[in-house]
Scaffold this active site. Structure first.
Site: not given
Length: 462
Positions: A24-25, A28
């Site tokens: 998920h990170e 980003h």
């Protein structure tokens, strides 16, 4: 052995959740770097750092509290629009304290001062690592579409993980489907008012009376070739009182029988396959043809075209839970502090997911492939939940940042239409009070779910 398998199931979830958070990170991190924003930290977890390594301009690490992760980008908040400052003003702080102590300002002004102080401190943190060479590498100067891509990168990654897992599950392991081979042939009918058949006063079921046996495969019903159990069921239900010719395969040989379905009250099923209930909670029934047989099941691999509809169905279910989250949390609290049962379709914490995974892994009478497929489905659902939850348009969630970027775009568009001065980047730091409230509510929600999953866990397996 059962305890060991349970522990392995829990460890599987811990590892899978960690990987999901990490990716998920990454969702980003990658677009931020592509858009030349300086990323100072990529961390999994919160609190004290257990391990870290700096590579280039970014420090990568793992922290002690495994409750999420974050990517630090410089210049998340723009400077103060009034004076261009990014550092707290000591004079301003002393003045606010003096006025508060002397009681010379109204409560609304004191609150405004505290909120502004929060925003100013947040700006200072966001700019503390910004150097002269980073003037065009700060987040707040990005075009709106780039901000949105960076913020949607995390939820998109969870959506991608869930979709890949769903594809492996459907195309590799398949889904359980009814076949036209019989697993059970009931000997006696259940009379009205009974829940089980009376073996001492047995009325044979139409299937038993006709001589059907477990293992028979029904190939022809009333002169029509049978291709699926659903098709066969619909023909049986519409054939009450009619003598029907049936052909079965038994021990590799065709056998023709005559059968007469009887009219019986059977439960009406919903699209999800569960019994439909009326307003009073009583099962809805209808009079249809009945034989007294049950089918076998087998895993059937699905085509790639089945993946996206399954993903859509899962996301819709998760969105329904999120949309009704306050109501469902009330139900969880009632169950946790009373004798009321937990809703098996309600929200659970990671503790609850781990417990379910442990139970699945410990089912030694279930084939290993089936257990692993269930765990994959569990992780796919978890990633869909992370995707949907992070899209809630509230800070500090990704959806809140997306909403702020959209507001910035709308504000600038309106200014352009009316030929006004560009208002500049939206100062999302002003919404920090909302951020703190939402974060506090999320902590309370997490604590409630963990407590409920310990004292009143969801029971999925009876």
């Amino acid at each position: 052995m059962t305890v060991l398998l349970f522990i392995l199931g829990v460890l599987f979830v811990v590892l899978a959740v960690g990987v999901s958070i990490a990716l998920h990170e990454v969702g980003h991190l990658v677009p931020a770097k592509l858009f030349k924003v300086r990323v100072t930290r990529y961390m999994i977890g919160f609190g004290p750092t257990l391990w870290s390594k700096k590579k280039g301009e970014t420090e990568y690490g793992i922290k002690a509290i495994p409750a999420g992760g974050y990517v630090s980008m410089i210049g998340m908040y723009p400077p103060n629009k009034a004076d261009g400052s990014i550092r707290p003003s000591s004079t301003g702080m002393f003045q606010t304290l003096a006025e508060s102590g002397a009681g010379r300002v109204k409560n609304s002004k004191r609150r405004s001062g505290r909120f502004e102080q929060l925003a100013t401190e947040a700006r200072a943190i966001a700019h503390e690592e910004v150097g002269p060479e980073d003037e065009n590498r700060v987040f707040y100067k990005l075009a709106v579409w780039k901000k949105i891509i960076i913020m949607l990168g995390g939820p998109f990654m969870n959506l991608l993980i869930g979709t890949v897992l769903m594809a492996v599950l459907l195309m590799g392991f398949g889904t359980a489907q009814y076949t036209t081979t019989l697993s059970v042939v009931n000997a006696c009918q259940v009379k009205d008012g009974e829940t089980t058949p009376d073996v001492n006063n047995c009325t044979p079921t139409p299937a038993a009376a006709a001589g059907l046996k477990p293992g028979d495969t029904i190939t022809v019903f009333d002169g029509k070739n049978v291709t699926s159990w659903d098709e066969l069921s619909s023909w049986i239900r519409s054939s009450a009182g009619k003598n029907v010719s049936v052909t079965v395969q038994r021990n590799g040989q065709p056998l023709q029988l005559t059968i007469t379905p009887v009219l019986s009250a059977r439960p009406v099923l919903t699209a999800a396959g569960t019994p439909e209930k009326d307003a009073s909670g009583k099962a809805v029934t209808q009079e249809v043809g009945f034989l007294g047989v049950s089918p076998t099941t087998e895993n059937v691999q699905q085509p790639i075209t089945a993946v996206l509809p399954a993903v859509g169905s899962n996301i819709t279910q998760v969105a329904g839970v999120v949309f009704n989250l306050p109501q469902r949390l009330v139900a969880v609290a009632q169950a946790a502090f009373s004798s009321a049962p937990r809703d098996p379709n309600g929200p659970v914490s990671v503790v609850g997911v781990g417990r379910v995974a442990g139970q699945v892994a410990a089912m030694e009478d279930v084939p290993l492939s089936a257990r692993f497929a269930t765990l994959l489905g569990l992780m796919a659902g978890l990633n869909f939940a992370l995707c949907v939850f992070n899209l809630i348009p509230l800070l500090p969630l990704d959806g809140g940042h997306v909403l702020g970027a959209l507001y910035e775009a709308a504000r600038r568009r309106v200014a352009k239409i009316f030929k006004r001065k560009d208002p500049g980047p939206f100062d999302i730091a002003k919404l920090l009070p909302v951020t703190y409230v939402v974060a506090s509510l999320m902590l309370v929600m997490g604590a409630l779910l963990i407590y409920a999953d310990i004292v009143k866990p969801v029971n999925l397996f009876g």
